[in-house]
Design an enzyme around this catalytic site. Structure first.
Site, PDB file in Angstrom:
ATOM      1  N   ASP A 153      -5.551  23.810 -17.334  1.00 24.81           N
ATOM      2  CA  ASP A 153      -5.897  24.391 -16.034  1.00 24.81           C
ATOM      3  C   ASP A 153      -6.503  23.365 -15.083  1.00 24.81           C
ATOM      4  O   ASP A 153      -6.470  23.536 -13.866  1.00 24.81           O
ATOM      5  CB  ASP A 153      -6.900  25.538 -16.210  1.00 24.81           C
ATOM      6  N   HIS A 180     -21.553  10.667 -13.154  1.00 22.93           N
ATOM      7  CA  HIS A 180     -21.614   9.978 -14.447  1.00 22.93           C
ATOM      8  C   HIS A 180     -22.574  10.730 -15.347  1.00 22.93           C
ATOM      9  O   HIS A 180     -23.690  11.066 -14.937  1.00 22.93           O
ATOM     10  CB  HIS A 180     -22.092   8.543 -14.278  1.00 22.93           C
ATOM     11  N   HIS A 194     -19.490   4.442 -24.088  1.00 18.02           N
ATOM     12  CA  HIS A 194     -20.453   4.660 -23.009  1.00 18.02           C
ATOM     13  C   HIS A 194     -20.622   6.141 -22.666  1.00 18.02           C
ATOM     14  O   HIS A 194     -21.598   6.760 -23.083  1.00 18.02           O
ATOM     15  CB  HIS A 194     -20.006   3.852 -21.778  1.00 18.02           C
ATOM     16  N   TYR A 214      -2.653  31.143  -8.468  1.00 20.07           N
ATOM     17  CA  TYR A 214      -3.898  31.583  -9.088  1.00 20.07           C
ATOM     18  C   TYR A 214      -4.955  31.825  -8.007  1.00 20.07           C
ATOM     19  O   TYR A 214      -5.103  31.043  -7.069  1.00 20.07           O
ATOM     20  CB  TYR A 214      -4.395  30.514 -10.061  1.00 20.07           C
ATOM     21  N   HIS A 217     -23.771  11.454 -19.803  1.00 21.00           N
ATOM     22  CA  HIS A 217     -23.654  11.150 -21.226  1.00 21.00           C
ATOM     23  C   HIS A 217     -23.638  12.474 -21.981  1.00 21.00           C
ATOM     24  O   HIS A 217     -24.300  12.608 -23.025  1.00 21.00           O
ATOM     25  CB  HIS A 217     -24.825  10.273 -21.674  1.00 21.00           C
TER      26      HIS A 217
END
Length: 237
Positions: A127, A102, A175, A232, A104
């Site tokens: 991608d 998580h 958020h 790839y 910000h």
């Protein structure tokens, strides 16, 4: 013997989770204590997560907190991240997820604050994400009582008809960002890519473009890395 092996596995997981949390700082995704990383040991059902409100520069392996899927602390002296219930909702719903981040981070959070998805404008996005990075709805006032848990619920709601492997990131309206992967390192990787493609999307829109990448090009770029016949990178010997 089995108990000792389980303890050793959790100690290794603590080291990995600490490193992943420090990588958030290294990759420029967090300031102060604005983020967290967790990882789950699926065999035991235990989750290792960053402690709440502890500065990254002060954290040690011993500070990592182990909780069960009900949120009960089973190891550690500190309180787990306040976002722990969000992480647990994702782990319980999606067995494919082994690590969660998580943040910000600036550009991705700007999209979250406007309630907008990050559109798939180019091949860099394609991608890593098979389509737009979605943004959840806002939480309602009656969902504030279990705010962190319901943040996880609303992410799961957003992914009801989406694939968490093909789109390993989500914006939570007003958020910030939650990203995930097979383990903590991959979750950090996806959170970092989320911020970069958000930055690219912002600049793209400032330059006046609003056209998504054509589907056939998006398919090509995603599948050459992640598809059945992906080619790839170097082949394993």
């Amino acid at each position: 013997m089995e108990i000792k092996r389980g303890i050793n596995m959790l100690e290794e997981l603590k080291k990995k989770v600490l490193k992943a949390n420090l990588d958030l700082v290294k990759n420029g995704l967090v300031l102060f204590t604005w983020g967290n990383v967790s990882a789950i040991d699926r065999e035991s059902g235990y989750v290792v997560i960053k402690p709440s409100g502890v500065k990254y520069e002060d954290m040690t392996v011993e500070d990592m907190v182990v909780v069960d899927l009900n949120g009960k602390t089973v190891d550690g002296k500190l309180a787990p991240s306040s976002d722990t219930p969000t992480h647990l909702e994702l782990y319980k719903e999606h067995k494919e997820i082994g690590g969660i981040v998580h943040t910000h981070s600036t550009f991705a959070t700007a999209f979250a604050q406007t309630g907008r998805c990050i559109k798939a404008y180019g091949t860099t996005h394609a991608d890593y994400f098979y389509g737009d990075i979605p943004c959840t709805r806002s939480l309602a006032e009656n969902e504030m009582g279990e705010y962190e848990k319901n943040t996880g619920v609303v992410i799961n709601e957003t992914f009801k008809d989406r694939n968490v492997v093909a789109i390993p990131s989500c914006l939570v309206k007003n958020h910030g960002v939650f990203a995930w992967g097979r383990d903590a390192d991959e979750a950090v990787y996806h959170a970092t890519v989320t911020e970069e493609v958000a930055k690219m999307a912002y600049i793209t829109e400032m330059l006046g473009c609003s056209d998504r990448l054509p589907r056939f090009i998006a398919d090509k770029h995603y599948n050459r890395k992640h598809g059945k016949n992906a080619y790839y990178g170097q082949r394993k010997q």
